[in-house]
Design a protein around this motif. Sequence first.
Motif, PDB file in Angstrom:
ATOM      1  N   VAL A   8       8.179  73.992  75.269  1.00 53.04           N
ATOM      2  CA  VAL A   8       7.763  73.915  76.671  1.00 53.04           C
ATOM      3  C   VAL A   8       8.792  73.134  77.479  1.00 53.04           C
ATOM      4  CG1 VAL A   8       5.942  73.119  78.219  1.00 53.04           C
ATOM      5  CG2 VAL A   8       5.336  74.025  75.971  1.00 53.04           C
ATOM      6  N   ILE A   9       9.216  72.009  76.933  1.00 53.12           N
ATOM      7  CA  ILE A   9      10.197  71.172  77.627  1.00 53.12           C
ATOM      8  C   ILE A   9      11.532  71.892  77.752  1.00 53.12           C
ATOM      9  CG2 ILE A   9      11.518  69.021  77.444  1.00 53.12           C
ATOM     10  CD1 ILE A   9       9.011  67.800  76.116  1.00 53.12           C
ATOM     11  N   ALA A  10      11.934  72.606  76.701  1.00 52.56           N
ATOM     12  CA  ALA A  10      13.205  73.346  76.753  1.00 52.56           C
ATOM     13  C   ALA A  10      13.188  74.399  77.847  1.00 52.56           C
ATOM     14  CB  ALA A  10      13.476  73.993  75.392  1.00 52.56           C
ATOM     15  N   GLN A  11      12.046  75.036  78.032  1.00 57.01           N
ATOM     16  CA  GLN A  11      11.960  76.035  79.088  1.00 57.01           C
ATOM     17  C   GLN A  11      12.035  75.384  80.462  1.00 57.01           C
ATOM     18  OE1 GLN A  11       8.267  77.967  80.410  1.00 57.01           O
ATOM     19  NE2 GLN A  11       9.107  79.875  79.611  1.00 57.01           N
ATOM     20  N   LYS A  12      11.253  74.324  80.657  1.00 51.33           N
ATOM     21  CA  LYS A  12      11.213  73.671  81.961  1.00 51.33           C
ATOM     22  C   LYS A  12      12.525  72.973  82.306  1.00 51.33           C
ATOM     23  CE  LYS A  12       7.050  74.954  82.832  1.00 51.33           C
ATOM     24  NZ  LYS A  12       6.803  75.967  83.905  1.00 51.33           N
ATOM     25  N   GLN A  13      13.236  72.477  81.305  1.00 55.19           N
ATOM     26  CA  GLN A  13      14.506  71.793  81.537  1.00 55.19           C
ATOM     27  C   GLN A  13      15.691  72.751  81.615  1.00 55.19           C
ATOM     28  OE1 GLN A  13      13.413  68.838  82.666  1.00 55.19           O
ATOM     29  NE2 GLN A  13      14.838  67.662  81.404  1.00 55.19           N
ATOM     30  N   LEU A  18      16.123  71.786  69.738  1.00 55.54           N
ATOM     31  CA  LEU A  18      16.580  70.478  69.289  1.00 55.54           C
ATOM     32  C   LEU A  18      17.067  69.625  70.455  1.00 55.54           C
ATOM     33  CD1 LEU A  18      18.428  71.391  65.974  1.00 55.54           C
ATOM     34  CD2 LEU A  18      16.159  70.401  66.263  1.00 55.54           C
ATOM     35  N   GLU A  19      17.691  70.255  71.436  1.00 52.73           N
ATOM     36  CA  GLU A  19      18.118  69.501  72.619  1.00 52.73           C
ATOM     37  C   GLU A  19      16.897  68.936  73.343  1.00 52.73           C
ATOM     38  OE1 GLU A  19      20.859  69.936  76.666  1.00 52.73           O
ATOM     39  OE2 GLU A  19      20.534  71.688  75.373  1.00 52.73           O
ATOM     40  N   ALA A  20      15.858  69.758  73.468  1.00 56.15           N
ATOM     41  CA  ALA A  20      14.632  69.311  74.128  1.00 56.15           C
ATOM     42  C   ALA A  20      13.945  68.201  73.338  1.00 56.15           C
ATOM     43  CB  ALA A  20      13.682  70.495  74.320  1.00 56.15           C
ATOM     44  N   ALA A  21      13.914  68.338  71.998  1.00 54.60           N
ATOM     45  CA  ALA A  21      13.272  67.329  71.167  1.00 54.60           C
ATOM     46  C   ALA A  21      13.985  65.982  71.277  1.00 54.60           C
ATOM     47  CB  ALA A  21      13.254  67.799  69.708  1.00 54.60           C
ATOM     48  N   GLU A  22      15.308  66.009  71.264  1.00 50.58           N
ATOM     49  CA  GLU A  22      16.078  64.770  71.376  1.00 50.58           C
ATOM     50  C   GLU A  22      15.904  64.150  72.758  1.00 50.58           C
ATOM     51  OE1 GLU A  22      20.046  65.684  70.238  1.00 50.58           O
ATOM     52  OE2 GLU A  22      19.515  66.188  68.175  1.00 50.58           O
ATOM     53  N   TRP A  23      15.859  64.991  73.803  1.00 47.13           N
ATOM     54  CA  TRP A  23      15.646  64.471  75.161  1.00 47.13           C
ATOM     55  C   TRP A  23      14.283  63.812  75.277  1.00 47.13           C
ATOM     56  CZ3 TRP A  23      12.041  65.417  78.970  1.00 47.13           C
ATOM     57  CH2 TRP A  23      12.328  64.901  80.244  1.00 47.13           C
ATOM     58  N   TRP A  24      13.255  64.445  74.684  1.00 51.00           N
ATOM     59  CA  TRP A  24      11.898  63.909  74.769  1.00 51.00           C
ATOM     60  C   TRP A  24      11.795  62.549  74.087  1.00 51.00           C
ATOM     61  CZ3 TRP A  24       6.967  66.682  72.456  1.00 51.00           C
ATOM     62  CH2 TRP A  24       5.807  66.087  72.994  1.00 51.00           C
ATOM     63  N   LEU A  25      12.475  62.402  72.959  1.00 51.16           N
ATOM     64  CA  LEU A  25      12.398  61.143  72.226  1.00 51.16           C
ATOM     65  C   LEU A  25      12.970  59.979  73.029  1.00 51.16           C
ATOM     66  CD1 LEU A  25      13.322  62.264  68.591  1.00 51.16           C
ATOM     67  CD2 LEU A  25      11.085  61.521  69.438  1.00 51.16           C
ATOM     68  N   THR A  26      13.859  60.250  73.962  1.00 52.23           N
ATOM     69  CA  THR A  26      14.442  59.190  74.793  1.00 52.23           C
ATOM     70  C   THR A  26      13.859  59.166  76.201  1.00 52.23           C
ATOM     71  OG1 THR A  26      16.298  60.660  75.349  1.00 52.23           O
ATOM     72  CG2 THR A  26      16.608  59.130  73.515  1.00 52.23           C
ATOM     73  N   HIS A  27      12.997  60.144  76.524  1.00 53.79           N
ATOM     74  CA  HIS A  27      12.331  60.197  77.838  1.00 53.79           C
ATOM     75  C   HIS A  27      10.856  60.527  77.616  1.00 53.79           C
ATOM     76  CE1 HIS A  27      16.613  61.123  78.596  1.00 53.79           C
ATOM     77  NE2 HIS A  27      16.447  60.541  79.764  1.00 53.79           N
ATOM     78  N   ARG A  28      10.178  59.646  76.880  1.00 56.01           N
ATOM     79  CA  ARG A  28       8.816  59.942  76.434  1.00 56.01           C
ATOM     80  C   ARG A  28       7.885  60.262  77.602  1.00 56.01           C
ATOM     81  NH1 ARG A  28       7.457  58.158  71.155  1.00 56.01           N
ATOM     82  NH2 ARG A  28       9.359  58.261  69.909  1.00 56.01           N
ATOM     83  N   HIS A  29       7.833  59.360  78.593  1.00 58.22           N
ATOM     84  CA  HIS A  29       6.884  59.529  79.695  1.00 58.22           C
ATOM     85  C   HIS A  29       7.165  60.816  80.463  1.00 58.22           C
ATOM     86  CE1 HIS A  29       4.010  58.270  82.776  1.00 58.22           C
ATOM     87  NE2 HIS A  29       4.902  58.659  83.680  1.00 58.22           N
ATOM     88  N   ALA A  30       8.432  61.056  80.794  1.00 55.68           N
ATOM     89  CA  ALA A  30       8.784  62.263  81.549  1.00 55.68           C
ATOM     90  C   ALA A  30       8.466  63.518  80.752  1.00 55.68           C
ATOM     91  CB  ALA A  30      10.271  62.232  81.918  1.00 55.68           C
ATOM     92  N   GLY A  31       8.755  63.506  79.460  1.00 56.87           N
ATOM     93  CA  GLY A  31       8.447  64.666  78.615  1.00 56.87           C
ATOM     94  C   GLY A  31       6.958  64.920  78.523  1.00 56.87           C
ATOM     95  N   ASN A  32       6.172  63.854  78.389  1.00 55.53           N
ATOM     96  CA  ASN A  32       4.714  64.004  78.357  1.00 55.53           C
ATOM     97  C   ASN A  32       4.192  64.675  79.620  1.00 55.53           C
ATOM     98  OD1 ASN A  32       4.930  62.561  75.981  1.00 55.53           O
ATOM     99  ND2 ASN A  32       4.058  60.671  76.796  1.00 55.53           N
ATOM    100  N   ARG A  33       4.704  64.224  80.762  1.00 54.36           N
ATOM    101  CA  ARG A  33       4.226  64.771  82.043  1.00 54.36           C
ATOM    102  C   ARG A  33       4.622  66.247  82.198  1.00 54.36           C
ATOM    103  NH1 ARG A  33       2.788  60.197  81.525  1.00 54.36           N
ATOM    104  NH2 ARG A  33       1.406  61.431  80.237  1.00 54.36           N
TER     105      ARG A  33
END
Length: 287
Positions: free
Chosen positions: A50-55, A237-252
């Motif tokens: 989901v994050i990879a698509q939105k990003q 994997l790019e999205a997963a790594e981004w989420w791990l360093t931007h937890r709050h933004a990824g959650n939203r």
Amino acid sequence: MSWIMWGLAWIRRVLLMAMLLMMASANGTEAGLPVVRVALDLWPGYYPVVIAQKQGYFAKRGLQVDYTIPENTDQMLEAFAAGKVDVVCVALGDVFAFRERVPSLRVVMLSDESAGGDALVSLKPLPQTLKGLRVGTNLNGFGELFVRAFVRQQNASLKDIVLVNQEASKAAVMLSEGKVDVAHTLGAIRIRIDQLQRCNGCFYSERTPGLIPDAVVMHGNLLQQPERARAFVAAWLEAAEWWLTHRHAGNRIAERALLLMPNTVNLEGIRPFDGSSKSCRFPEERE
């Protein structure tokens, strides 16, 4: 008259927008933009898609990804077997049970491990004996393995309980209607149940380390085009790594995209894998 003219102008604008959308869609088709169809369980370990698509991580690699969350694992796997889905995100235990149906499938990476995110819940405290206890879970997959681990740790036998086939998304209904005494639930579904009715947590996956790894599984049809498969994995994997360093933004991002209640997405009870893990590499790249 002015109202009529305004109305006509508004209609023209709507028609123009519709034409532009149709043209954009046609141009995408003409360009041959590859579409990857993904189905996933409602589980945060799979939300990198989901994050990879939105990003825009898929788009920058020339992929269009359409994802659905059926909230019914059996139906999702049936669609996968029929070739209607290119990628499914499910627990590895479900893949083992389905391997004979789709021999061309491949587990291309493990996304995470459940470390407390799966739970067996009940509306009442557990009785002193499990004899006759009705336990609901999705049978012939990882849910049944989870229940078996629970029974063993209670020093009981599988013969002591009554297994009931139940999708995790139906846990609240099955409990409230008295069809099960204990229900298997997970991720956002578990949070939803906690919000609707007070439940007792009987057993959590943190007590079963290594039992529930979660997988990204590709159909042989997609693997025939390895460049698309590799692009999909790289974006994930790019999205997963981004989420791990931007937890709050990824959650939203996940909450808005999936129309979930605020503060219901997090990585609690999940041990995510990122690109540094060998388990996340494409099969032939492993050492």
